[in-house]
Design an enzyme around this catalytic site. Structure first.
Site, PDB file in Angstrom:
ATOM      1  N   ASP A 190     -47.498 -42.745 -15.224  1.00 24.11           N
ATOM      2  CA  ASP A 190     -46.489 -43.430 -16.012  1.00 24.11           C
ATOM      3  C   ASP A 190     -45.719 -42.371 -16.792  1.00 24.11           C
ATOM      4  OD1 ASP A 190     -45.213 -45.459 -17.914  1.00 24.11           O
ATOM      5  OD2 ASP A 190     -46.490 -46.748 -16.683  1.00 24.11           O
ATOM      6  N   HIS A 195     -40.705 -45.508 -15.742  1.00 20.44           N
ATOM      7  CA  HIS A 195     -42.109 -45.183 -16.035  1.00 20.44           C
ATOM      8  C   HIS A 195     -42.511 -43.859 -15.399  1.00 20.44           C
ATOM      9  CE1 HIS A 195     -43.169 -48.820 -18.165  1.00 20.44           C
ATOM     10  NE2 HIS A 195     -42.469 -49.506 -17.294  1.00 20.44           N
ATOM     11  N   GLU A 220     -39.284 -52.444 -14.876  1.00 24.12           N
ATOM     12  CA  GLU A 220     -38.663 -52.090 -16.156  1.00 24.12           C
ATOM     13  C   GLU A 220     -37.680 -50.918 -16.073  1.00 24.12           C
ATOM     14  OE1 GLU A 220     -41.519 -53.797 -19.543  1.00 24.12           O
ATOM     15  OE2 GLU A 220     -42.065 -51.788 -18.935  1.00 24.12           O
TER      16      GLU A 220
END
Lengths: 502, 626
Positions: B270, B324, B395
């Site tokens: 991440d 990420h 995201e």
């Protein structure tokens, strides 16, 4: 205490995992301690001064001055926080110029651990004491018994654990507790035992009839709980059976053998009158006393129980202070006629907005704070009695624990300059309906560190001023074998000040 | 401030001016020694009344008293089985004493030696359970039943020569237990060794330690026909927000095996850190791991994959992209490859480049980005040989790309302007280009998983991501209309809906005041009741069973690491496991008694699940939940 300090350095080097870089530095530690107290009590002077100076190049002098050994211990704890393993240097490093003058804000800084709802193994209690000592907490309050189980193996009343312990291995002997108490004392921690009564009593108390002593507890395991008791399981002591007090006195003296406590906790929370009201023996007794069955009559009975129990405390311990939880009794305007403020300290588990806090103070009670809206460690998990999450949800983050300021709570209720002697401090409460050894550490820590700073330092600042140190303290706890929960990605520890938004 | 190097051995000269400190040091010599626990004669025993174990005083005038452990095995529907079998099953109401030395492996019929070897390893795991039971039991109880001559022999029949578990593996099995005289025979028949392993796991739940009698005890008879409701039953563990050690991952696999879960999805990387020490791109872990000790080597992952396979668990690695991604990707410029990632370690507050600190997003217009990805994929393929690959894809915020000249210039060159649609176009470009790299490594037949995102929501309407190739993992809430849109577009779905199957919710915020973003805490009851059929019917859909692959509970690790991960995963994961294996029409109340017992059993095997009730509830069935 010195050996414990050496142990910290050992664990720092072990963490490094390599042969440390050779160094000629010499640390000379001088300790001055003027009083000869060997037991920590609520009156112990825990203050200390710590000085580190570097002279002649590689000689460093550490000077510790404290009135008591317990202050010395705190100083060594502080000293350990001035040292750390340094990856780049390949060595433990120590800050070389330091002056610290320190003393706790509150005298009573604690954790409460419930050992009845689920049993907590001795090893877990030892580790909890370790964690407390790293944070300069000084009180471990053991909620030893409850309705669910009776883990105290009393030599005078062995029936209690035989009937009430979850299993043979889920009990504490006097020898166990005595050793725990010594271990705690060496780490600057006193143990306050609690035998909760008259309510929260069921398992362990069922043997009375079998031994010809009559019912010692009533409504044990009764299924229909509405208005009868708080449960499951149901159960309340029988206050009109003389043998109940006989058993209590024996338990008190066994606990004295284990702990010789300087205060004793009598519990006294969550009494519901329904069970007494449906028990013939009780109703008859009330009638003999010329009483009826109104609420006021049951308060009379409860008061009778408290007085008889206090007599037994006095017989065993002398006139030491006793603690009770807030309850429907402490909310009544006649409470001081039932339990006297001269003897009773009230531990507040009601929420911080509860106005009875101010009135208890005004009536003259000394106070210990464990208000459930901020200092309960068991909140926020799934319900254990039905749908939804448990009753005191949500979870209390470390930020809430840190910001819970007893003086601010009192000030909000109009008490602006309370007598500092009467505000003893506080405890974070670890009720164990949903915790046992496997997950105890993560629920106690690092939140226990947050309350520890509130109670020791009582800083004017809120949690944001503590974040960087709290996050680091969690790492220190882990290094010393405490399985503390992380509150952030490790990235935040490596990149200070970036994670928490203003 | 000066720092001084200190060696412990140099800390010699401690002068203490009071003798009494010596007394304290004496106290330190106290050591907690293991002790023999004095057995007391408990006044309590049990009776099985109306499918419940009821605690009674031995002094009550009854004869059919049994111990709690025996009662748990034989009383109530399904005894202590977890998850419950899906086929017909029947358990007996008797137990016999057993010694673990008397458990013998009699017969194995399998089509190939690879399977023989796997079964042997699986048997070793099974024996390990009995050893742990006995080891713990003997701490407390004086062995009474130890002189038993009873023997348990085990026959296993396997049809296929399948040696790696995949989504397609047939995991069904049948188990028969029969007792005659002093001999019990347990027979397991399964298509694959992975089905047989589940049979062994079930067999282990018919055996327990009886603490009242000091012996292993075993059900004398059982017939169980069993197969999972869903083929994909998993746990996702994030190893990037906080590092989870290899040792802990191995331990987690033990727990998955007990729950008959078959998938460990590793959210390997991440923005926070990059713990995978790739052989081909060592810069990733050098720049991105939290510390040199917080990494997985190639060999670590290989070991993990093999350990998992023996326990019926497959590993699905995820390299989350393009968002990420940050730490680990900073070395590009230094090595002449240009920027591989953008806005790395930027705060979300500065320009909204991401949701949570730290920011970071891959550079989709730098071809080296794809080369690096392909190298990482290659290492993962060689270490784990996964049958599916997870590309993350959640995201993405466009602000960072929009504020980067290199990106906007490329967009202009390629005839794009800077509308939201154009950025979606860029995102799809990234997705398609990196998919080619996946194809190069894993082949075109390997399914690829993506998280739900604004992209999957959009393509559900506009197309562009092949439903034949992509599986969508739903982390959106159970009532989000993206679910029917994705379903009707033809995607196969894996559920990890945040309102029920997120394990990280309900703790204090890690970015400010209050609680964390998906609070409140999801209890085991909520997890158990997350019924996917019911969820789909909420959208008026009777799902085609082939399209709902199953689900995963998600252990995001912002607020967990080795220290507390057991208690956050278990026992709640067991609730998810029964939902995915058995998918019973019943709700949690039906499962409570077995669930609470299963948690205790897992403790014995070292899985330190959280307590959900006072132990009193385990000893007094049916009293606690009203």
């Amino acid at each position: 205490m010195v050996d414990i300090f050496r142990g910290y350095l050992v664990s720092m080097e072990a963490y490094g995992g390599i042969e440390p870089t050779p160094s000629n530095s010499m640390i000379v530690v001088k300790i001055d301690c003027s009083q000869d107290d060997i037991r920590i009590t609520y009156n112990t002077d825990e203050s200390y001064e710590l000085r580190i100076t570097q002279e002649l190049g590689e000689v460093v002098r550490v000077s510790i001055t404290a009135p008591t050994a317990f202050g010395v211990r705190h100083a060594l704890e502080t000293l350990s926080q001035l040292a750390a393993w340094d990856d780049l240097a390949g060595s433990v490093v120590l800050v070389n110029e330091v002056f610290v003058s320190d003393r706790p804000f509150y005298r009573h800084r604690g954790l409460m651990v419930d050992t009845s709802r689920n049993f907590i193994q001795l090893g877990d209690l030892y580790r909890t004491v370790d964690g407390m000592s790293y944070n300069k907490l000084n009180t471990l309050h053991l909620h030893l018994t409850d309705a669910h189980s009776f883990p105290f193996d009393s030599p005078s009343v062995p029936q209690m654990a035989v009937y009430g312990a979850y299993s043979e291995r889920k009990k504490y002997t006097v020898t166990d507790l005595k050793a725990l108490n010594e271990y705690a004392n060496t780490r600057g921690i006193r143990i306050v035992p609690e035998l909760d009564g008259p309510a929260h009593s069921a398992y362990g108390w069922q043997w009375g009839p079998d031994y010809g002593l009559g019912d010692l507890a009533l409504c044990v395991n009764r299924l229909n709980r509405t208005n009868v008791c708080i449960g499951p399981p149901c159960g309340i002591q029988n206050p009109v059976n003389e043998n109940t007090y006989g058993v209590l006195e024996l338990l008190f003296s066994d606990l004295k053998e284990a702990f010789s406590p300087d205060v004793f906790h009598l519990g006294a929370d969550e009494v519901k009158f329904g069970c007494w009201n449906i028990t013939e023996e009780i109703v008859d007794w009330l009638e003999d006393q010329g009483r009826g069955r109104e609420e006021v009559d049951f308060y009379y009975l409860w008061g009778y129980y408290q007085n008889r129990t206090l007599e037994k405390v006095d017989t065993v311990y002398g006139n030491i202070p006793v603690i009770v939880w807030t309850s429907s009794l402490t909310e009544e305007n006649f409470v001081e006629n039932v339990i006297t403020p001269e003897r009773y300290i009230v531990q507040i588990w009601t929420e911080s907005s509860e106005p009875s806090i101010a009135s208890l103070y005004n009536k003259g009670y000394d106070l210990i704070f464990s208000n459930s809206d901020n200092w309960y460690l068991d909140c926020g998990y799934g319900s254990w009695v039905g749908d939804g999450n448990n009753w005191c949800s949500p979870y209390k983050g470390w930020q809430l624990l840190y910001d819970n300021d007893p003086l601010e709570i009192l000030a909000n209720q109009g008490i602006l300059n309370p007598d500092p002697q009467r505000i003893w401090g506080g405890e974070a409460a670890m009720w164990t309906e949903q915790t046992d050894g496997g997950t105890l550490d993560g629920k106690l820590w690092p939140r226990g560190s947050a309350i520890a700073e509130r109670l020791w330092s009582n800083p004017p600042g809120k949690w944001r001023t503590a974040e960087k140190r709290l996050v680091h303290m969690r790492e220190v706890l882990c290094l010393r074998g405490i399985g503390a929960d992380p509150v952030q990605p490790h990235w935040c520890h490596q990149n200070e000040g970036v994670c928490y938004y203003e | 401030m000066l720092l001084l190097l200190v060696n412990r051995s140099n800390l010699k000269d401690i002068s203490v001016n009071k003798d009494m400190l010596g007394q304290f040091i004496d106290l330190l010599l106290f050591i907690v020694l293991p002790r023999v626990i004095q057995a007391f004669e408990s006044p309590w025993a049990y009776q099985c009344i109306e499918d419940k174990c009821v605690r009674v005083l031995k002094s009550t005038p009854h004869e059919d008293f049994i111990s709690l452990d025996t009662c748990k095995l034989i009383c109530g529907k399904g005894g202590t089985l977890w998850p419950l079998p899906t086929g017909p099953y029947k358990l007996g109401d008797q137990v016999v004493f057993l010694k673990k030395e008397k458990i013998v492996f009699r017969k194995l019929a399998s089509p190939c030696s690879d399977v023989d070897m796997l079964i042997e390893k699986m048997m070793t795991v099974l024996h390990g359970y009995f050893e742990k039971m006995e080891e713990d039991g003997l701490k407390v109880t004086v062995p009474h039943g130890a002189d038993t001559e009873h023997e348990l022999s085990l026959d296993i029949y396997i049809n296929r020569c399948e040696k790696q578990i995949t989504l397609q593996t047939n995991e069904s099995y049948s188990l028969w237990v029969n007792t005659e005289g002093t001999s019990t025979v347990a027979s397991i028949a399964a298509e694959t060794c992975f089905g047989a392993r589940h049979g062994l796991e079930t067999l282990s739940q018919l055996i327990s330690w009886d603490y009242a009698f000091g012996s292993l005890i075993m059900q004398t008879s059982a017939t169980i026909i069993d197969a999972p409701a869903y083929p994909h039953r998993g746990l996702m563990v994030d190893t990037a927000r906080n590092f989870i050690s290899l040792e802990k991952l191995l331990h987690i696999i033990d727990g998955l095996a007990h729950d008959k879960m078959n998938t460990l999805h590793l959210h390997l990387s991440d923005a926070n850190s990059f713990p995978f020490d790739s052989k081909r791109v060592p810069q990733m872990a050098k720049y991105g791991a939290y510390s040199p000790r917080k990494v997985y080597s190639f060999e670590d992952l290989k070991e993990l994959g093999e350990y998992a396979n023996v326990r019926g668990v497959r590993i699905i690695p995820e390299i989350d992209a393009p968002a990420h991604a940050g730490n680990g990707w900073q070395w590009g410029s230094e090595y002449g490859l240009g920027d591989l990632a953008l806005c790395v370690n930027e705060s979300p507050r500065s320009q909204g480049a991401c949701y949570d600190p730290p920011c970071g997003i891959l550079n989709p217009v730098n071809n080296y980005t794809y080369d690096v990805l392909e190298s990482i994929y290659f290492d993962l393929m060689q270490a784990l040989n996964p049958d599916m690959f997870h590309m993350g894809g959640d995201e993405v915020r466009f602000n960072c790309w929009n504020n980067t000249n290199e990106i906007t210039e490329w967009m202009t060159l390629n005839g794009l302007s800077r509308t939201e649609e154009d950025f979606f176009h860029l995102w799809k470009y990234f997705q398609n280009t990196s998919l080619q790299r996946v194809d190069n490594v894993f082949g075109r037949d390997t399914p690829v998983i993506l998280w739900t995102s604004s992209l999957t929501d959009q393509v559900a309407v506009n197309g562009h991501l092949d439903p034949g190739r992509y599986i969508i993992q739903v982390w959106s809430g159970s009532r989000d209309f993206t679910i029917p849109r994705l379903y009707y577009t033809g995607y196969r779905l894996i559920f990890s809906n945040v309102d029920a199957w997120y394990l990280d919710c309900g703790y204090g915020s890690w970015v400010g005041d209050g609680l964390n973003s998906c609070a409140p805490y999801k209890s085991w009851q909520v997890m158990y009741d997350n019924d996917l059929d019911y969820l789909m019917r909420g959208f008026g859909i009777r799902p085609d069973p082939g399209k709902i692959l199953g689900g995963e509970a998600a252990m995001w690790s912002e607020q967990v690491d080795d220290a507390t991960i057991d208690g956050k995963i278990w026992p709640r994961l067991s609730a998810v496991a029964e939902r995915l294996w058995s998918n019973l029409p019943e709700r949690w109340r039906f499962a409570e008694r077995r669930f609470v017992h299963h948690r205790e059993r897992m403790l014995l095997k070292g899985i330190m699940g959280d307590a959900v009730q006072p132990l009193w509830c385990h000893q007094n069935e049916g009293f606690c939940y009203n």
